[in-house]
Design a protein around this motif. Structure first.
Motif, PDB file in Angstrom:
ATOM      1  N   GLU A   1      20.757   1.573  37.602  1.00 15.48           N
ATOM      2  CA  GLU A   1      21.097   2.573  36.588  1.00 15.48           C
ATOM      3  C   GLU A   1      19.860   2.995  35.790  1.00 15.48           C
ATOM      4  OE1 GLU A   1      25.740   1.495  35.640  1.00 15.48           O
ATOM      5  OE2 GLU A   1      24.211   0.748  34.288  1.00 15.48           O
ATOM      6  N   ALA A   2      19.002   2.025  35.495  1.00 16.46           N
ATOM      7  CA  ALA A   2      17.771   2.349  34.759  1.00 16.46           C
ATOM      8  C   ALA A   2      16.957   3.355  35.556  1.00 16.46           C
ATOM      9  CB  ALA A   2      16.958   1.084  34.497  1.00 16.46           C
ATOM     10  N   SER A   3      16.860   3.128  36.856  1.00 23.22           N
ATOM     11  CA  SER A   3      16.091   4.038  37.700  1.00 23.22           C
ATOM     12  C   SER A   3      16.719   5.429  37.699  1.00 23.22           C
ATOM     13  CB  SER A   3      16.034   3.480  39.119  1.00 23.22           C
ATOM     14  OG  SER A   3      15.357   4.371  39.965  1.00 23.22           O
ATOM     15  N   TRP A   4      18.037   5.486  37.793  1.00 25.02           N
ATOM     16  CA  TRP A   4      18.715   6.794  37.772  1.00 25.02           C
ATOM     17  C   TRP A   4      18.441   7.526  36.471  1.00 25.02           C
ATOM     18  CZ3 TRP A   4      24.300   5.211  39.687  1.00 25.02           C
ATOM     19  CH2 TRP A   4      24.213   4.823  41.035  1.00 25.02           C
ATOM     20  N   THR A   5      18.574   6.811  35.339  1.00 26.99           N
ATOM     21  CA  THR A   5      18.366   7.509  34.063  1.00 26.99           C
ATOM     22  C   THR A   5      16.907   7.914  33.894  1.00 26.99           C
ATOM     23  OG1 THR A   5      18.033   5.437  32.877  1.00 26.99           O
ATOM     24  CG2 THR A   5      20.254   6.335  32.867  1.00 26.99           C
ATOM     25  N   LEU A   6      16.002   7.267  34.639  1.00 24.30           N
ATOM     26  CA  LEU A   6      14.606   7.676  34.587  1.00 24.30           C
ATOM     27  C   LEU A   6      14.344   8.883  35.497  1.00 24.30           C
ATOM     28  CD1 LEU A   6      12.967   4.144  34.517  1.00 24.30           C
ATOM     29  CD2 LEU A   6      12.729   5.886  32.747  1.00 24.30           C
ATOM     30  N   GLY A   7      15.424   9.417  36.076  1.00 24.27           N
ATOM     31  CA  GLY A   7      15.301  10.657  36.841  1.00 24.27           C
ATOM     32  C   GLY A   7      15.024  10.449  38.315  1.00 24.27           C
ATOM     33  N   ILE A   8      15.118   9.215  38.808  1.00 26.57           N
ATOM     34  CA  ILE A   8      14.802   8.953  40.209  1.00 26.57           C
ATOM     35  C   ILE A   8      16.081   9.047  41.048  1.00 26.57           C
ATOM     36  CG2 ILE A   8      13.727   7.307  41.788  1.00 26.57           C
ATOM     37  CD1 ILE A   8      11.868   8.395  39.585  1.00 26.57           C
TER      38      ILE A   8
ATOM     39  N   PHE B   1      18.001  -0.224  27.884  1.00 26.45           N
ATOM     40  CA  PHE B   1      19.090  -1.178  28.071  1.00 26.45           C
ATOM     41  C   PHE B   1      18.917  -2.371  27.140  1.00 26.45           C
ATOM     42  CE2 PHE B   1      19.293   1.345  31.821  1.00 26.45           C
ATOM     43  CZ  PHE B   1      20.624   1.309  32.216  1.00 26.45           C
TER      44      PHE B   1
ATOM     45  N   ARG C   1       8.046   9.334  30.147  1.00 22.86           N
ATOM     46  CA  ARG C   1       8.406  10.602  30.788  1.00 22.86           C
ATOM     47  C   ARG C   1       8.926  11.633  29.797  1.00 22.86           C
ATOM     48  NH1 ARG C   1      14.187  10.438  32.152  1.00 22.86           N
ATOM     49  NH2 ARG C   1      13.896  12.105  33.619  1.00 22.86           N
TER      50      ARG C   1
END
Lengths: 224, 361
Positions: A119-126, B88, B155
């Motif tokens: 989820e962290a990766s998704w929210t970082l736009g990946i 988080f 970012r």
């Protein structure tokens, strides 16, 4: 020692493991993240080869790829010769037979990756695909290696399915386990013993590698 | 078109509770909205809906002119498209990447030079220089927290979502990082929505507080307003601190700081925190009331005032006093009767200098 069955078996196991790596990962990914209600049905189908006698599985595959079946006919019009009693037919059967041995370790490994990281990766736009390649896969590499190696080793030792689907054609479908059976039938115990020992040592070596990897997850992804 | 985020949605969990939220957050400034409430209030769910990690069953979320969620129209923008920075609670650092790898994870579309500049900027901003080759497992909790914040800020998100940003830390580290987090957030150009159940954190960070309980937002307003004038008993029970006043230090004497508040002088044992502007927090149970003229006692602060409201709450009564500013006192019901407290009664409120809690702004 007769090398043809050994070479053939290694080729079959190697190709089976490679195919399972490619098709097993999307299946495992789906099984890990899908919230469909009927997911358990797919899980059951994938696990079937674990419990079915190889002869039952082999019988159905034989019927499914036989010259009278739609699949067999389609293959024959496409390639020009029937699928059954060929190396390709045997490969098809092996992939099905070893499917749970690849998919289950993959699924367990993907499931062990903290969903927060994804989820962290998704929210970082990946994107989902890049997240899988950059996060999920590196963190589950031990499970993926386990799945590939176990399905390779499992294919090495298959007998019933090969006998049902492959027949026993020298250099085409006669694998090590069939060869040993033949030698024993011919009362050539010395020949059988040689091949059997080779298979035993090889299987032990492979399992040792798998357990060594699992002891230390970072063995194949070294800590700096 | 007003540039703001407007959210009004409902998220239901199968058979379980539903969580409703209605929020407006202005864009383009470092405005910090704190979602404050006990655990299980649904605060994190609100953040997850804003981040695109949960799909609300009803309502809309609009970011300026972009529609992120419109349940009726089936609109659901994926998290990748929203450009939010989500911190988080346990940081979710990628364990197989270094500090530098984590921070630059989401900025690989920048060219090499710019990426390095951005990394250096983040390392400097969050005091992580020298740690860039470490793995998350080799960092302290405070360092992990700062790496997670750096990864999110690198970012340049359009909205910052912080889920209990300091709760995973030990108390001394939390104390230290609170002020730091505030100054980092102040230096950004995007608004922040921060979830916490710690009232000191709420007062330190918030420009606006939304009190949440049972899946509903009960009251929204400035921190001193929400804490000093809770809309109802439920909010009062949640916020716990009854009097919060914004004040400036006007002098110092004998190790005490003097605040001029509403024409009265308040003496406070000074906290170690720097700065001149503070929230003064007084718990209602630390305020004693006496009838008539100023009695002498060891307490430094004697404030003449008029009772404006008496509200029974179980065995005690909550008494609101106007002494130049609104002060709330908690007295037993018996005492309230004996002193004949009712609106209009002149009283003297006494607060010990050490009972006033200072939170730097």
């Amino acid at each position: 020692m007769n090398w043809a069955p050994i070479v053939l078996t290694l080729k079959l196991a190697g190709l089976t493991a490679a195919i399972l790596l490619v098709i097993g990962m999307p299946i495992a990914y789906w099984l890990t993240y899908s919230r469909r209600r009927w997911k358990f049905l797919v899980e059951s189908v994938v696990a079937l080869p674990l419990v079915l006698p190889p002869t039952v599985l082999g019988f159905y595959i034989l019927v499914a790829i036989g010259p009278k079946s739609p699949l067999g006919q389609a293959y024959e019009t496409l390639v020009g010769h029937p699928l059954v009693f060929t190396f390709e037919g045997l490969l098809f059967a092996s992939v099905l037979y070893s499917l749970p041995f690849a998919v289950q370790p993959f699924t367990a490994a993907f499931g062990a990756v903290d969903p927060k990281l994804v989820e962290a990766s998704w929210t970082l736009g990946i994107s989902r695909l890049m997240t899988f390649l950059l996060i999920t896969l590196p963190l589950s590499v031990a499970g993926v290696v386990t799945g590939v190696v176990i399905s390779f080793a499992h294919t090495l030792g298959e007998f019933g399915v090969v006998l049902m689907v492959g027949g026993n054609i020298e250099g085409v479908t006669r694998t090590v386990s069939i060869d040993i059976y033949d030698e024993v039938q011919a009362l050539n115990y010395a020949g059988a013993a040689q091949t059997a020992l080779a298979l035993l040592i090889f299987s032990f070596a492979i399992l040792s590698v798998v357990y060594a990897i699992n002891r230390n997850v970072w063995a194949v992804w070294p800590m700096k | 078109m007003a540039d703001e985020i407007t959210a009004d949605f409902e998220k239901r969990y199968g058979g379980g509770p539903s969580i409703c939220a209605a929020l407006r957050v202005p864009l383009g400034s470092p405005h910090v909205t704190v979602l404050f409430g006990p655990s299980g209030a649904g605060k994190t769910t609100v953040l997850r809906c804003l981040a695109g990690l949960e799909r609300p069953e009803r309502g809309r979320i609009r970011f300026a002119s972009e529609m992120w969620v419109d349940a009726d129209a089936g609109v659901m923008a994926p998290p990748q498209a929203r450009g939010v920075g989500y911190l988080f609670q346990d940081y979710a650092l990628f364990p197989h990447l270094t500090v530098a790898g984590n921070i630059t994870y989401a900025i690989h579309d920048l060219d090499r030079v710019e990426r390095h500049l951005r990394l250096a900027e983040m390392l400097r901003l969050l005091r992580l220089e020298g740690l860039e080759d470490r793995r998350p497992a080799q960092l302290s909790g405070g360092q992990q927290q700062r790496v997670a914040l750096a990864r999110v800020l690198a970012r340049r998100p359009r909205l910052l979502l912080l889920d209990e940003p300091l709760s995973a830390l030990d108390a001394p580290t939390r104390e230290k990082l609170r002020g730091e987090l505030r100054s980092v957030l102040r230096g950004q150009s995007m608004p922040t929505l921060c979830v916490t159940h710690d009232w000191v954190e709420a007062l330190t960070l918030a420009d606006e507080v939304a009190v949440m309980a049972g899946g509903r937002i009960l009251q929204t307003g400035s921190p001193d307003h929400v804490f000093s004038k809770p809309a109802n008993a439920e909010v009062a029970a949640i916020v716990g601190v009854e009097t919060v006043i914004l004040g400036r230090i006007s002098g110092r004497q004998d190790g005490l700081a003097v605040f001029d508040v509403g024409g009265k002088q308040l003496w406070v044992v000074e906290a170690s925190g720097k700065g001149e502007e503070f929230y003064l927090c007084i718990r209602a149970e630390d305020v004693t009331l006496e009838i008539g003229t100023r009695p002498s006692s060891s307490a430094r602060n004697h404030l003449a005032g008029i009772v404006t409201d008496v509200r029974p709450a179980g065995p005690v009564s909550r008494v609101a006093v106007d002494c130049g500013f609104a002060l709330t006192a908690l007295v037993t019901r018996q005492a309230a009767q004996d002193l004949d407290l009712k609106p209009g009664t002149p009283v003297t409120a006494t607060v010990k200098a050490s009972a006033i809690h200072l939170i730097p702004r």
